[in-house]
Design a protein around this motif. Structure first.
Motif, PDB file in Angstrom:
ATOM      1  N   VAL A   1       0.847  -1.187   0.000  1.00  0.00           N
ATOM      2  CA  VAL A   1       0.000   0.000   0.000  1.00  0.00           C
ATOM      3  C   VAL A   1       0.889   1.246   0.000  1.00  0.00           C
ATOM      4  N   VAL A   2       0.580   2.172  -0.872  1.00  0.00           N
ATOM      5  CA  VAL A   2       1.339   3.417  -0.974  1.00  0.00           C
ATOM      6  C   VAL A   2       0.476   4.555  -0.455  1.00  0.00           C
ATOM      7  N   THR A   3       1.015   5.310   0.474  1.00  0.00           N
ATOM      8  CA  THR A   3       0.266   6.423   1.045  1.00  0.00           C
ATOM      9  C   THR A   3       0.131   7.544   0.024  1.00  0.00           C
ATOM     10  N   ALA A   4      -1.053   8.070  -0.122  1.00  0.00           N
ATOM     11  CA  ALA A   4      -1.296   9.180  -1.045  1.00  0.00           C
ATOM     12  C   ALA A   4      -0.738  10.481  -0.470  1.00  0.00           C
ATOM     13  N   HIS A   5      -0.194  11.297  -1.325  1.00  0.00           N
ATOM     14  CA  HIS A   5       0.331  12.601  -0.932  1.00  0.00           C
ATOM     15  C   HIS A   5      -0.230  13.665  -1.857  1.00  0.00           C
ATOM     16  N   PRO A   6      -0.353  14.901  -1.386  1.00  0.00           N
ATOM     17  CA  PRO A   6      -0.850  15.979  -2.244  1.00  0.00           C
ATOM     18  C   PRO A   6       0.060  16.195  -3.448  1.00  0.00           C
TER      19      PRO A   6
END
Length: 227
Positions: free
Chosen positions: A3-8
């Motif tokens: 899982v890859v954390t979403a970033h702005p």
């Protein structure tokens, strides 16, 4: 798949810059240049300044005053080290980082006598690796001794050949960031040389974060050269 954390998206843009040559005639149409930069939404620029030229600095400050932030290369052919530092100290708010010499291992005229007050003539002094090492050490020490610039990040020198990193040796006491130029070719995917580049940079900047100050690729599958 992890899982890859979403970033702005803004965080991504803040980590990306573009190389420019604002004092080159190809960039003479300032309106067009600014429109292109606006379209890209990129505000970090890498350039150089001819310390003995007031026109050069005026042009760069124009972009600083518009909110663009710079990483400036500092090489021996742009004026004495003292001249370059004194110029940058005039407007530190437009500077994020200052960078050591550019690809000295393939640039014969980048030579340094060890005297930061002297303009180099391209023939006197030591070239790579002795001159490169001495230039980076003095650059780091003098920038950190300058009250206007002491908080700026200092990037180590860039190199063109993979074999040159071991030759130059550990400069981590004299840089805040390692430096890589990542070019790849032959139709390989972007990032194909990433691990190789990281392993090279760690030889001169162990324990330091790495900044790619140049990079690019082309789709000419029959061409073996990186750029």
């Amino acid at each position: 798949m992890p899982v890859v954390t979403a970033h702005p998206a803004a965080k991504f843009y803040d980590g990306v810059g573009i190389n420019v040559h604002l004092n080159n005639s190809a960039y003479a149409d300032g309106t067009k240049v600014k429109n292109c930069l606006t379209a890209l939404n990129i505000t970090h620029l890498r350039d150089l300044n001819f310390a003995q030229s007031a026109t050069s600095w005026t042009r760069l400050r124009e972009y600083m005053n518009l909110g663009y932030m710079f990483n400036f290369m500092m090489t021996t052919d742009l004026g004495s080290m003292n001249e370059q530092i004194a110029t940058f100290a005039q407007q530190p708010s437009g500077i994020v980082t200052l960078e050591g010499s550019n690809e000295d291992d393939i640039t014969e005229f980048h030579r340094y006598t060890g005297d930061p007050s002297v303009r180099m003539n391209g023939t006197s002094g030591d070239g790579f690796p002795v001159g490169t090492r001495a230039w980076q050490q003095d650059l780091f020490n003098l920038i950190n001794a300058n009250s206007a610039l002491s908080q700026k990040g200092i990037i180590g020198p860039s190199l063109a050949r993979g074999s040159s990193y071991a030759t130059l040796g550990d400069l981590s006491p004299y840089c805040d960031y390692g430096n890589t130029h990542s070019y790849f070719s032959g139709g390989t995917n972007p990032g194909a040389t990433r691990e190789e580049n990281k392993n090279e940079v760690v030889l001169i900047a162990p324990g330091r974060p790495i900044i790619a100050t140049e990079g690019g690729y082309h789709t000419g599958t029959s061409v073996a050269t990186g750029n």
